[in-house]
Scaffold this active site. Structure first.
Site, short mmCIF file in Angstrom:
data_model
loop_
_atom_site.label_atom_id
_atom_site.label_comp_id
_atom_site.label_asym_id
_atom_site.label_seq_id
_atom_site.Cartn_x
_atom_site.Cartn_y
_atom_site.Cartn_z
CE LYS A 33 -2.42 1.68 3.63
NZ LYS A 33 -2.33 3.15 3.65
CG ASP A 61 -4.95 4.61 1.60
OD1 ASP A 61 -6.10 4.98 1.29
OD2 ASP A 61 -4.58 4.41 2.77
CE LYS A 63 -7.53 6.83 4.26
NZ LYS A 63 -6.11 6.42 4.16
CG LEU A 64 -8.70 10.18 -5.19
CD1 LEU A 64 -8.98 9.73 -6.63
CD2 LEU A 64 -7.62 11.26 -5.18
CG ASP A 66 -12.28 18.04 -5.34
OD1 ASP A 66 -13.25 18.77 -5.62
OD2 ASP A 66 -11.13 18.46 -5.19
CB THR A 116 -10.21 3.87 12.47
OG1 THR A 116 -9.00 4.08 11.76
CG2 THR A 116 -11.00 2.78 11.80
NE ARG A 207 2.16 2.79 12.76
CZ ARG A 207 1.35 3.58 13.46
NH1 ARG A 207 1.85 4.54 14.21
NH2 ARG A 207 0.04 3.41 13.40
O1 C5P Z 1 1.13 1.13 10.86
P1 C5P Z 1 -0.31 0.77 10.81
O2 C5P Z 1 -0.56 -0.74 10.77
O3 C5P Z 1 -1.14 1.46 11.87
O4 C5P Z 1 -0.78 1.33 9.38
C1 C5P Z 1 -2.12 1.42 9.02
C2 C5P Z 1 -2.24 2.04 7.66
O5 C5P Z 1 -3.62 2.10 7.33
C3 C5P Z 1 -1.71 3.47 7.54
O6 C5P Z 1 -1.16 3.59 6.23
C4 C5P Z 1 -2.94 4.33 7.68
O7 C5P Z 1 -2.84 5.53 6.96
C5 C5P Z 1 -4.01 3.44 7.07
N1 C5P Z 1 -5.37 3.68 7.54
C6 C5P Z 1 -5.73 3.60 8.89
N2 C5P Z 1 -7.03 3.84 9.28
C7 C5P Z 1 -7.96 4.14 8.37
C8 C5P Z 1 -7.61 4.21 7.01
C9 C5P Z 1 -6.29 3.97 6.62
O8 C5P Z 1 -4.89 3.29 9.72
N3 C5P Z 1 -9.21 4.32 8.75
#
Ligand code: C5P
Length: 232
Positions: A33, A61, A63-64, A66, A116, A207
């Site tokens: 991603k 990702d 997230k458009l 507009d 979230t 992470r």
């Molecule tokens: O490092 P981690 O596992 O928390 O990464 C989660 C990924 O998912 C990040 O790239 C974050 O931007 C994305 N994301 C999120 N919550 C959302 C939508 C996307 O954590 N609701």
């Protein structure tokens, strides 16, 4: 052996690191991603760098959000990069989602329900009344009605969203944490096994994999744990 239904979030500070993480995890996971930070810093070239020679699916990702005409143009602008998945905000509304779906027929448009990171209080202040789960379900139904074939939601909401939209929609869940790993800034988390059991099709994990000493081995370990719940 099919690769695990995991999208590794390559939230790297630079292109070399992102490409190194991608190469390490690609033998074990279906998808990598690319998020806003990497895309805005390095532009479209980032896609070829992380895809490498492997043909791993790329989840763009962006997230458009507009007006429909602008989102359609933006989606067409990235179509040549052949992302498997491109995100838009479900809150952009029916016409916007439909414009994105129509603009890139060979890419799966995934609608992000509610971020979230938003608490019930935040949503209330934004005028979204009632439990956040209700808002997520309403946004999910709107997005699917507009033609989205995939949705992004929290693992805590995935079972309710699945019940609402049926079996054919791909459900993508961030906020996934293997047992024993740090939750960092994710508030509403679930383990990979639980998220799959609740109906998720693709787990976004960043992470816990990319911050580990050996991202390839960590991805392989999570993939093996998942194979025990969903045999390939
Ligand atoms: O490092 P981690 O596992 O928390 O990464 C989660 C990924 O998912 C990040 O790239 C974050 O931007 C994305 N994301 C999120 N919550 C959302 C939508 C996307 O954590 N609701």
């Amino acid at each position: 052996m099919t690769s695990a239904p995991i999208a590794v979030a390559l939230d790297a500070p630079d292109l070399e690191t992102a490409a190194r993480w991608a190469a390490a995890v690609t033998p074990h996971v279906s998808t990598v991603k690319v998020g806003l930070e990497l895309y805005l810093r390095y532009g479209p070239d980032v896609i070829a760098s992380v895809r490498g020679a492997t043909g791993v699916q790329v989840f763009l990702d962006l997230k458009l959000h507009d007006i429909p005409n602008t989102v359609a143009g933006a989606a067409r602008a990235v179509a040549r990069l052949k992302p498997a998945i491109l995100t838009v905000h479900a809150a952009g509304g029916r016409a916007m989602i439909q414009a994105a779906v129509d603009a890139v027929p060979n890419t799966c448009i995934a609608a992000v329900t509610a971020l979230t990171s938003l608490s019930e209080d935040d949503l209330e202040r934004l005028g979204v009344r009632g439990p956040s789960g209700d808002a997520v379900r309403r946004l999910a139904v709107e997005a699917v009605g507009a033609g989205a074939r995939a949705l992004v939601c929290s693992p805590r909401e995935v079972a309710a969203v699945r019940a609402e939209v049926g079996p054919d929609i791909t459900l993508i869940t961030p906020g996934v944490r293997p047992v024993g790993s740090d939750t960092q800034d994710q508030a509403r988390v679930a383990t990979p096994e639980q998220a799959i059991a609740d109906g998720a099709d693709l787990l976004v994990i960043g992470r816990p994999i990319t911050g580990s000493a050996d991202p390839g081995a960590t991805a392989a370990g999570i993939a093996a744990a998942l194979r025990r719940v969903v045999p390939s």
